[in-house]
Design an enzyme around this catalytic site. Structure first.
Site, PDB file in Angstrom:
ATOM      1  N   GLY A   1       0.780  -1.230   0.000  1.00 52.82           N
ATOM      2  CA  GLY A   1       0.000   0.000   0.000  1.00 52.82           C
ATOM      3  C   GLY A   1       0.808   1.273   0.000  1.00 52.82           C
TER       4      GLY A   1
ATOM      5  N   GLN B   1     -13.794  19.317   9.866  1.00 55.19           N
ATOM      6  CA  GLN B   1     -13.244  19.238  11.222  1.00 55.19           C
ATOM      7  C   GLN B   1     -12.357  20.465  11.468  1.00 55.19           C
ATOM      8  OE1 GLN B   1     -11.757  15.284  12.300  1.00 55.19           O
ATOM      9  NE2 GLN B   1     -12.772  14.447  10.491  1.00 55.19           N
TER      10      GLN B   1
ATOM     11  N   ASP C   1     -28.089  26.748   6.795  1.00 56.13           N
ATOM     12  CA  ASP C   1     -27.840  26.954   8.225  1.00 56.13           C
ATOM     13  C   ASP C   1     -27.252  28.346   8.411  1.00 56.13           C
ATOM     14  OD1 ASP C   1     -24.983  26.767   7.688  1.00 56.13           O
ATOM     15  OD2 ASP C   1     -25.231  24.597   7.697  1.00 56.13           O
TER      16      ASP C   1
ATOM     17  N   LYS D   1     -31.462  24.764  11.887  1.00 58.81           N
ATOM     18  CA  LYS D   1     -31.373  23.335  12.174  1.00 58.81           C
ATOM     19  C   LYS D   1     -30.419  23.107  13.326  1.00 58.81           C
ATOM     20  CE  LYS D   1     -27.627  22.368   8.889  1.00 58.81           C
ATOM     21  NZ  LYS D   1     -27.250  21.748   7.623  1.00 58.81           N
TER      22      LYS D   1
ATOM     23  N   ARG E   1     -27.725  20.108  14.900  1.00 56.58           N
ATOM     24  CA  ARG E   1     -26.986  18.879  14.583  1.00 56.58           C
ATOM     25  C   ARG E   1     -26.369  18.320  15.861  1.00 56.58           C
ATOM     26  NH1 ARG E   1     -24.822  17.167   9.769  1.00 56.58           N
ATOM     27  NH2 ARG E   1     -25.171  19.201   8.805  1.00 56.58           N
TER      28      ARG E   1
ATOM     29  N   ASP F   1     -25.166  25.330  -0.726  1.00 60.15           N
ATOM     30  CA  ASP F   1     -24.324  24.700   0.284  1.00 60.15           C
ATOM     31  C   ASP F   1     -22.947  24.435  -0.312  1.00 60.15           C
ATOM     32  OD1 ASP F   1     -23.711  23.730   2.768  1.00 60.15           O
ATOM     33  OD2 ASP F   1     -25.315  22.243   2.827  1.00 60.15           O
TER      34      ASP F   1
ATOM     35  N   ASP G   1     -22.998  15.311   1.070  1.00 54.46           N
ATOM     36  CA  ASP G   1     -22.364  14.041   1.406  1.00 54.46           C
ATOM     37  C   ASP G   1     -23.378  12.910   1.232  1.00 54.46           C
ATOM     38  OD1 ASP G   1     -20.785  12.007   2.315  1.00 54.46           O
ATOM     39  OD2 ASP G   1     -20.160  12.983   4.151  1.00 54.46           O
TER      40      ASP G   1
ATOM     41  N   GLY H   1     -26.623  13.267   1.632  1.00 53.40           N
ATOM     42  CA  GLY H   1     -27.862  13.837   1.116  1.00 53.40           C
ATOM     43  C   GLY H   1     -29.003  13.903   2.113  1.00 53.40           C
ATOM     44  N   GLY H   2     -28.823  13.348   3.295  1.00 50.39           N
ATOM     45  CA  GLY H   2     -29.908  13.327   4.262  1.00 50.39           C
ATOM     46  C   GLY H   2     -30.342  14.711   4.710  1.00 50.39           C
TER      47      GLY H   2
END
Length: 323
Positions: free
Chosen positions: A46, A105, A178, A201, A203, A229, A233, A235-236
């Protein structure tokens, strides 16, 4: 005579990793140059090997790599390319990341967490990068993580031009998904001349890829709502946002995002939703299994190529986005 003067002989070199060859070739074509021939392969265990087939001594090198899946592998390959260029005496090395890995992050939500976006910047600096170029960072503060110049590019002009051509702007309302995207959404309203609404919203930081839409702030009844946006990712969250808009009387919902991460089951979710169109750019490769009928992919290559030209020619990247 204590010095030697030679004519300015700057050379631009574009190198690319293996993560997104289609975008790399398109950027090179827009620049009117060829990619630097490169040998890159994986050992049986790898490990990654990289070697450039031509001299880069004294050149201005731009290292293009999209941080797509497997994300950690392609980040490591880009770091190795930067290290190889530094050791080969490149004059200046600019890391070009159409999608900056670990950008979400960017701060600590709770104790004992890393700030991974900062670590990414430190890794590139340590490897030998002099400059960083990225498209639509998750938050603008990431620019301050890198100890050197950062060129923050925006896909907004490309996305907004597409929306303006397919929609009646008198009926459009720009939707910030958001509070963190309000400033970007305001730039959309300046370009489209449309009103703004905000989705409030909440989270849970312990549960990734899930958000609960609480309320719509603004009038969306009988409007064509354009959600803006930085990435999609799974889609939720986007589908929940669209449902909230329809519940508040929206006539149609269009989703725009710079980065189509589209992790499973995003394609299925978005295709089966009431959203009429999902517009992304090709900062990330979109494999066939992630493509769906409602998806529209716009090319970011001309913008990246223009930004590279401006940096190489000591011009202004900012003027590419002046309203």
């Amino acid at each position: 005579m204590s010095e030697l003067t030679i004519a300015n002989n700057k050379k631009l070199v574009l190198v690319a990793g293996r993560s997104h060859p289609e975008l790399a070739n398109e950027v090179a074509a827009n620049l009117g140059i060829d990619l630097l021939p490169t040998d890159a392969y994986d050992f049986a265990n790898g490990e990654i090997f990289v070697r450039f087939d031509e001299s880069v001594r004294g050149t201005d090198v731009f290292v293009l790599q999209s941080h797509t899946q497997p994300l950690n592998k392609w980040i490591m390959e880009q770091l190795l390319m930067v290290d190889a260029l530094k050791r080969a005496s490149a004059k200046r090395i600019t890391v070009v990341t159409p999608f900056y890995g670990y950008a979400r992050q960017d701060k600590k939500h709770t104790g004992r967490e890393p700030i991974s976006a900062r670590l990414m910047a430190d890794l590139f600096k340590t490897a030998g990068a002099n400059r960083l170029m990225a498209v639509d960072l998750h938050t603008s503060q990431i620019q301050g993580f890198f100890d050197g110049p950062v060129d923050h590019l925006f896909a907004l002009p490309i996305l907004a031009d597409h929306v303006s051509k397919r929609s009646d702007l008198d009926r459009v309302t720009v939707i910030s998904p958001d509070a963190g995207r309000v400033r970007v959404a305001e730039r959309w309203t300046d370009i489209l001349g449309a009103p703004l609404a905000i989705l409030h919203k909440r989270r849970d930081p312990r549960v990734p890829n899930e958000a609960k839409v609480l309320e719509v702030v603004g009038d969306v009844r009988d409007r064509v709502c354009v959600i803006v946006d930085d990435m999609i990712d799974t889609g939720g969250t986007i589908v929940k946002a669209a449902e909230a808009l329809f519940e508040n009387g929206a006539a149609d919902v269009i989703v725009t995002a710079t980065h189509g991460v589209l992790s499973a089951p995003a394609a299925e979710r978005l295709q089966n939703s009431r959203i009429s169109e999902v517009v992304v750019t090709n900062t990330l490769p979109i494999p066939p299994e992630c493509q769906f009928e409602k998806l529209k992919v716009l090319s970011i290559a001309p913008l990246v190529a223009r930004a590279i030209s401006e940096v190489f020619g000591e011009g202004s990247v900012t003027r590419l986005f002046e309203l």
